[in-house]
Design a protein around this motif. Sequence first.
Motif, PDB file in Angstrom:
ATOM      1  N   VAL A  40     -12.556  -8.685  -6.215  1.00 16.45           N
ATOM      2  CA  VAL A  40     -11.741  -8.606  -4.161  1.00 16.45           C
ATOM      3  C   VAL A  40     -13.166  -7.033  -4.253  1.00 16.45           C
ATOM      4  O   VAL A  40     -12.260  -6.002  -5.221  1.00 16.45           O
ATOM      5  CB  VAL A  40     -10.111  -8.110  -4.172  1.00 16.45           C
ATOM      6  CG1 VAL A  40      -9.618 -10.076  -4.200  1.00 16.45           C
ATOM      7  CG2 VAL A  40      -9.342  -7.664  -5.300  1.00 16.45           C
ATOM      8  N   ALA A  41     -12.786  -6.704  -3.108  1.00 18.45           N
ATOM      9  CA  ALA A  41     -13.166  -5.368  -2.710  1.00 18.45           C
ATOM     10  C   ALA A  41     -12.264  -4.169  -2.005  1.00 18.45           C
ATOM     11  O   ALA A  41     -11.671  -5.288  -1.199  1.00 18.45           O
ATOM     12  CB  ALA A  41     -14.357  -5.192  -2.206  1.00 18.45           C
ATOM     13  N   LEU A  42     -11.134  -3.180  -2.736  1.00 17.54           N
ATOM     14  CA  LEU A  42     -10.466  -2.715  -2.205  1.00 17.54           C
ATOM     15  C   LEU A  42     -11.399  -1.644  -1.640  1.00 17.54           C
ATOM     16  O   LEU A  42     -11.448  -0.461  -2.046  1.00 17.54           O
ATOM     17  CB  LEU A  42      -9.563  -2.124  -3.125  1.00 17.54           C
ATOM     18  CG  LEU A  42      -8.392  -1.133  -2.877  1.00 17.54           C
ATOM     19  CD1 LEU A  42      -7.707  -2.381  -1.810  1.00 17.54           C
ATOM     20  CD2 LEU A  42      -7.394  -0.687  -4.015  1.00 17.54           C
ATOM     21  N   GLN A  43     -11.335  -0.831  -0.415  1.00 17.84           N
ATOM     22  CA  GLN A  43     -11.941  -0.193   0.372  1.00 17.84           C
ATOM     23  C   GLN A  43     -11.303   0.769   1.268  1.00 17.84           C
ATOM     24  O   GLN A  43     -10.347   0.257   1.618  1.00 17.84           O
ATOM     25  CB  GLN A  43     -13.271  -0.707   0.988  1.00 17.84           C
ATOM     26  CG  GLN A  43     -13.973  -1.509   0.378  1.00 17.84           C
ATOM     27  CD  GLN A  43     -14.914  -0.974  -0.416  1.00 17.84           C
ATOM     28  OE1 GLN A  43     -15.775  -0.133   0.058  1.00 17.84           O
ATOM     29  NE2 GLN A  43     -14.584  -0.403  -1.981  1.00 17.84           N
ATOM     30  N   GLY A  44     -11.409   2.337   1.149  1.00 14.95           N
ATOM     31  CA  GLY A  44     -11.131   3.216   1.766  1.00 14.95           C
ATOM     32  C   GLY A  44     -10.389   4.310   1.090  1.00 14.95           C
ATOM     33  O   GLY A  44     -10.311   3.977  -0.014  1.00 14.95           O
ATOM     34  N   PRO A  45      -9.890   5.909   2.068  1.00 17.61           N
ATOM     35  CA  PRO A  45      -9.616   6.623   1.272  1.00 17.61           C
ATOM     36  C   PRO A  45      -8.854   6.597   0.994  1.00 17.61           C
ATOM     37  O   PRO A  45      -8.112   7.508  -0.526  1.00 17.61           O
ATOM     38  CB  PRO A  45      -9.419   7.364   2.850  1.00 17.61           C
ATOM     39  CG  PRO A  45      -9.381   6.729   3.981  1.00 17.61           C
ATOM     40  CD  PRO A  45     -10.555   5.686   3.505  1.00 17.61           C
ATOM     41  N   LYS A  46      -7.647   5.330   1.018  1.00 15.54           N
ATOM     42  CA  LYS A  46      -6.416   5.480  -0.051  1.00 15.54           C
ATOM     43  C   LYS A  46      -6.680   4.550  -1.362  1.00 15.54           C
ATOM     44  O   LYS A  46      -5.818   3.722  -1.835  1.00 15.54           O
ATOM     45  CB  LYS A  46      -5.467   5.255   0.975  1.00 15.54           C
ATOM     46  CG  LYS A  46      -5.672   6.481   1.562  1.00 15.54           C
ATOM     47  CD  LYS A  46      -4.070   5.732   2.738  1.00 15.54           C
ATOM     48  CE  LYS A  46      -3.536   6.999   3.480  1.00 15.54           C
ATOM     49  NZ  LYS A  46      -2.020   6.480   4.454  1.00 15.54           N
ATOM     50  N   CYS A  77      -9.519  -6.860 -16.584  1.00 17.14           N
ATOM     51  CA  CYS A  77     -10.508  -6.943 -15.123  1.00 17.14           C
ATOM     52  C   CYS A  77     -11.703  -5.854 -15.567  1.00 17.14           C
ATOM     53  O   CYS A  77     -11.528  -4.785 -16.120  1.00 17.14           O
ATOM     54  CB  CYS A  77     -10.161  -6.649 -13.663  1.00 17.14           C
ATOM     55  SG  CYS A  77      -8.484  -7.265 -13.255  1.00 17.14           S
ATOM     56  N   ILE A  78     -12.973  -6.285 -14.775  1.00 18.16           N
ATOM     57  CA  ILE A  78     -14.041  -5.276 -14.770  1.00 18.16           C
ATOM     58  C   ILE A  78     -13.608  -4.625 -13.526  1.00 18.16           C
ATOM     59  O   ILE A  78     -13.495  -5.200 -12.401  1.00 18.16           O
ATOM     60  CB  ILE A  78     -15.220  -5.979 -14.987  1.00 18.16           C
ATOM     61  CG1 ILE A  78     -15.451  -7.001 -15.808  1.00 18.16           C
ATOM     62  CG2 ILE A  78     -16.178  -4.804 -14.487  1.00 18.16           C
ATOM     63  CD1 ILE A  78     -16.926  -7.567 -16.262  1.00 18.16           C
ATOM     64  N   VAL A  79     -13.682  -2.965 -13.328  1.00 20.57           N
ATOM     65  CA  VAL A  79     -13.221  -2.360 -11.833  1.00 20.57           C
ATOM     66  C   VAL A  79     -14.750  -1.417 -12.095  1.00 20.57           C
ATOM     67  O   VAL A  79     -14.856  -0.895 -12.706  1.00 20.57           O
ATOM     68  CB  VAL A  79     -11.885  -1.604 -12.347  1.00 20.57           C
ATOM     69  CG1 VAL A  79     -11.641  -0.477 -11.141  1.00 20.57           C
ATOM     70  CG2 VAL A  79     -10.501  -2.583 -11.879  1.00 20.57           C
ATOM     71  N   SER A  80     -15.212  -1.634 -10.755  1.00 24.47           N
ATOM     72  CA  SER A  80     -16.594  -1.129 -10.259  1.00 24.47           C
ATOM     73  C   SER A  80     -15.956   0.252  -8.924  1.00 24.47           C
ATOM     74  O   SER A  80     -15.440  -0.329  -8.525  1.00 24.47           O
ATOM     75  CB  SER A  80     -17.537  -1.400 -10.262  1.00 24.47           C
ATOM     76  OG  SER A  80     -17.576  -2.490  -9.678  1.00 24.47           O
ATOM     77  N   GLY A 128     -18.931   1.848   2.984  1.00 23.85           N
ATOM     78  CA  GLY A 128     -19.398   3.257   2.964  1.00 23.85           C
ATOM     79  C   GLY A 128     -18.178   4.890   3.153  1.00 23.85           C
ATOM     80  O   GLY A 128     -18.613   5.872   3.212  1.00 23.85           O
ATOM     81  N   GLU A 129     -17.034   3.945   2.728  1.00 25.27           N
ATOM     82  CA  GLU A 129     -15.692   5.049   1.927  1.00 25.27           C
ATOM     83  C   GLU A 129     -16.121   4.137   0.417  1.00 25.27           C
ATOM     84  O   GLU A 129     -16.141   3.563  -0.445  1.00 25.27           O
ATOM     85  CB  GLU A 129     -14.726   3.866   3.108  1.00 25.27           C
ATOM     86  CG  GLU A 129     -14.671   3.871   3.934  1.00 25.27           C
ATOM     87  CD  GLU A 129     -14.613   5.343   4.762  1.00 25.27           C
ATOM     88  OE1 GLU A 129     -14.356   6.325   4.055  1.00 25.27           O
ATOM     89  OE2 GLU A 129     -14.845   5.385   5.839  1.00 25.27           O
ATOM     90  N   ASP A 130     -15.101   5.569   0.222  1.00 25.50           N
ATOM     91  CA  ASP A 130     -14.264   5.354  -1.232  1.00 25.50           C
ATOM     92  C   ASP A 130     -13.747   4.103  -1.686  1.00 25.50           C
ATOM     93  O   ASP A 130     -13.333   3.656  -0.498  1.00 25.50           O
ATOM     94  CB  ASP A 130     -14.025   6.302  -1.246  1.00 25.50           C
ATOM     95  CG  ASP A 130     -13.541   6.332  -3.447  1.00 25.50           C
ATOM     96  OD1 ASP A 130     -13.908   6.398  -3.926  1.00 25.50           O
ATOM     97  OD2 ASP A 130     -12.002   7.069  -4.151  1.00 25.50           O
ATOM     98  N   GLY A 131     -14.014   2.720  -2.604  1.00 24.66           N
ATOM     99  CA  GLY A 131     -13.049   2.009  -3.128  1.00 24.66           C
ATOM    100  C   GLY A 131     -13.490   1.923  -3.941  1.00 24.66           C
ATOM    101  O   GLY A 131     -14.414   1.883  -5.088  1.00 24.66           O
ATOM    102  N   PHE A 132     -13.223   0.412  -4.714  1.00 22.56           N
ATOM    103  CA  PHE A 132     -13.502  -0.360  -6.087  1.00 22.56           C
ATOM    104  C   PHE A 132     -13.847  -1.318  -5.625  1.00 22.56           C
ATOM    105  O   PHE A 132     -13.323  -2.375  -4.515  1.00 22.56           O
ATOM    106  CB  PHE A 132     -12.280   0.374  -6.717  1.00 22.56           C
ATOM    107  CG  PHE A 132     -11.792   1.316  -6.948  1.00 22.56           C
ATOM    108  CD1 PHE A 132     -12.286   2.251  -8.394  1.00 22.56           C
ATOM    109  CD2 PHE A 132     -11.437   1.767  -5.860  1.00 22.56           C
ATOM    110  CE1 PHE A 132     -11.685   3.275  -8.547  1.00 22.56           C
ATOM    111  CE2 PHE A 132     -10.773   3.228  -6.797  1.00 22.56           C
ATOM    112  CZ  PHE A 132     -10.946   3.318  -7.846  1.00 22.56           C
TER     113      PHE A 132
END
Length: 374
Positions: A153-159, A191-194, A200-204
Amino acid sequence: MKGGLHMEQSKRTALYDTHKKYNGNIVDFAGFELPLYYESILEEHNAVRNNAGMFDVSHMGEVTVKGEEAENYIQNLVTNDISVITDNGVMYTLMCYEDGGVVDDLLVYKYNTTDYLLVINASNIEKDYNWMVEQKGSFDVDLENISDDVAEVALQGPKAQEILQKLTDTDLQTITFFRFNENVLVNNNKCIVSRTGYTGEDGFEIYTSLDNIVNIWEAIMEAGKDEGLKPAGLGCRDTLRFEVALPLYGNEIDKDITPLEASLGYFIKLDTDFIGKDVLVKQKEQGLSRKLVGIELLGKGIARHGYDILSPDGDKIGVITTGYQSPSVGKTVALGLIDIDYTKMGTDVSVKIRKKQVPAKVVSKKFYKKNYSK
């Protein structure tokens, strides 16, 4: 079987039932049944820009490369200089054919000089893996396509960091941009977290086993419920990456478009040796005949992929690779591959939309400023 007699069964990710539960609007993408959106593309796009969104990207491909000559093998395969990656670093790069066309763009994850993970596009998994195997030659490496065993999964955004931090003891501040940690427990799942993404936002990006992914998805959704987190589909994945001019294979890059034409020269290190280098060196010396630019429409309509770009005289000078009414910028913009004579900022062109020529002009292709965490 070729010839359309046999339709392959669409694949489902381990989150398929979860998407149904969240009212995902399921479409076929690269042979996978995935949500185009849940609520709406616009709502999800804005959630990622302002708060956070979570994507199922389990359809992406993963190939491990291990062995004494893993570094040399990958260096020969890709355009960027992977020798500069430190352990637990990630690098964006491309694979080219001998003629300079693009096999795929990918991320290289480095554990150490004998152990790497390559993350490739879903639509290209089989083609890429076959290409990698063909290029093995006498290199002392073992390749394994582990795509079917990895969920992501990709968790994306300023929060994104604030939300994910609630579920792990690992200090996420220590995973800086384009770095990863392979031993992160997210809600007690390994997990592997990168710190990477495609918005274009911060995220993992969070990689784990198929067994753990539903638990991780639900835990993240719960952790983000007061932060404006929304599940996000493929629709806004495309609008988000497009606004910051990140390429999509099959649009801005493909077997007939070189990385230089796609304005990706930054990721091509011509002082290294790789497949297709000679052609790119020549192309650079001789000068490009066409290049990817941004285009802003000055009239009504949306410039879709494949639409013709015309000169003021009405001659075809290029083609649209991606186009949208940009949610974050509020303008109708596009990316297009056009003849080099028309690539100067401010140049007047037009786009053929159905039977009409809609006036347009060449603009910077970075429609929206990236907000990565440094």
